[in-house]
Scaffold this motif. Structure first.
Motif, PDB file in Angstrom:
ATOM      1  N   GLU A 105     168.358 111.483  90.835  1.00  0.00           N
ATOM      2  CA  GLU A 105     169.339 111.026  91.271  1.00  0.00           C
ATOM      3  C   GLU A 105     168.925 109.552  92.461  1.00  0.00           C
ATOM      4  O   GLU A 105     169.733 108.406  93.008  1.00  0.00           O
ATOM      5  N   GLU A 108     168.340 106.569  89.637  1.00  0.00           N
ATOM      6  CA  GLU A 108     169.474 106.177  89.502  1.00  0.00           C
ATOM      7  C   GLU A 108     170.044 105.638  90.758  1.00  0.00           C
ATOM      8  O   GLU A 108     170.172 104.288  90.495  1.00  0.00           O
ATOM      9  N   ARG A 112     171.493 101.903  90.655  1.00  0.00           N
ATOM     10  CA  ARG A 112     172.416 101.081  91.134  1.00  0.00           C
ATOM     11  C   ARG A 112     172.385  99.758  91.942  1.00  0.00           C
ATOM     12  O   ARG A 112     173.280  98.648  91.864  1.00  0.00           O
ATOM     13  N   ARG A 118     174.468 100.114  83.464  1.00  0.00           N
ATOM     14  CA  ARG A 118     174.882 101.413  83.129  1.00  0.00           C
ATOM     15  C   ARG A 118     174.796 101.767  82.622  1.00  0.00           C
ATOM     16  O   ARG A 118     174.297 103.165  82.661  1.00  0.00           O
ATOM     17  N   TRP A 121     171.407 103.236  82.403  1.00  0.00           N
ATOM     18  CA  TRP A 121     170.941 104.192  83.601  1.00  0.00           C
ATOM     19  C   TRP A 121     169.776 105.409  82.989  1.00  0.00           C
ATOM     20  O   TRP A 121     169.129 105.967  82.971  1.00  0.00           O
ATOM     21  N   LYS A 122     170.818 106.015  82.210  1.00  0.00           N
ATOM     22  CA  LYS A 122     170.267 107.434  81.910  1.00  0.00           C
ATOM     23  C   LYS A 122     168.577 107.415  80.318  1.00  0.00           C
ATOM     24  O   LYS A 122     167.190 108.433  81.279  1.00  0.00           O
ATOM     25  N   ILE A 125     166.185 106.233  83.437  1.00  0.00           N
ATOM     26  CA  ILE A 125     165.545 108.178  84.180  1.00  0.00           C
ATOM     27  C   ILE A 125     164.344 108.349  83.607  1.00  0.00           C
ATOM     28  O   ILE A 125     163.607 108.750  84.207  1.00  0.00           O
TER      29      ILE A 125
END
Length: 226
Positions: A105, A108, A112, A118, A121-122, A125
């Protein structure tokens, strides 16, 4: 090779009158694109101050700083914030992690505030966590991590958006020699594969030979032997 960053005749002092302290004096520096460069020097030599000026977190008392041929040293607060958001990754000595967020998080959150889509992102990360070797700590919060692990989360958060420039203040200070070596290898990979430019400060003589360029700061001035 064209410099991505130029520091010209930069000075910085704090205080006024007989309480004025000169921290930097007539610093001139050119950092090439996709290079891994270190500022070395004793505590109090002005390394962090110079990094803060380059990162537009403070303004020089004299001189100019250019990033991609734009003078950034007199940017407004809004311009500076936008520059950092879209172009810079900054790794602070204090890590700057959000206590209630997990490792994933925290990274992330860094994504952001950038313009990374978006849907990416995964993957970003996961990639950054893997690079710093924290795959088994994804759901841990900062207080559940050692100082070295928190430092690696801060590194992962800075590299996930793949900024043009990473400014890292003592990024290996809390790491053992093996992990410090591994993080410098990661930095090397980022400069070569992702064309990221990295400027870091360090006390660690063991990693200096792995870098493209090293500049020594002594009492606020660049030493002549570099």
């Amino acid at each position: 090779m064209k410099p991505i960053l130029k520091v010209q005749h930069v000075a910085k002092s704090f205080g006024k009158g007989n309480k004025e302290i000169q921290v930097l004096q007539n610093v001139n520096l050119a950092i090439n694109e996709s290079s891994l460069t270190a500022l070395k020097g004793r505590s109090g030599s002005g390394k962090t101050t110079l990094l803060n000026l380059i990162g537009t977190l403070d303004k020089p008392s004299e001189g100019k700083i250019y990033f991609q041929d734009n003078e950034i040293s007199q940017y407004s607060e809004k311009q500076s914030s936008e520059l950092r958001r879209l172009n810079f990754g900054i790794i602070f000595q204090s890590y700057g992690l959000i206590p209630l967020l997990t490792v994933a998080e925290n990274i992330e959150f860094g994504l952001r505030i950038t313009d990374v889509p978006r849907k990416e992102w995964k993957k970003r990360i996961e990639e950054s966590i893997d690079l710093v070797g924290l795959t088994k700590r994804v759901k841990h919060r900062p207080y559940e991590l050692s100082g070295g692990e928190q430092q690696r989360v801060a590194i992962a958060r800075a590299i996930a958006p793949k900024p043009s420039l990473i400014l890292a203040d003592e990024p290996t200070a809390e790491l053992d020699s093996y992990m410090a070596f591994r993080m410098i290898q990661v930095f090397q990979e980022l400069t070569q594969n992702d064309k990221i430019t990295i400027l870091m400060t360090t006390h660690d003589p063991g990693i200096l030979e792995m870098l493209d360029d090293v500049y020594a700061l002594e009492a606020g001035k660049l030493a002549d032997d570099y």
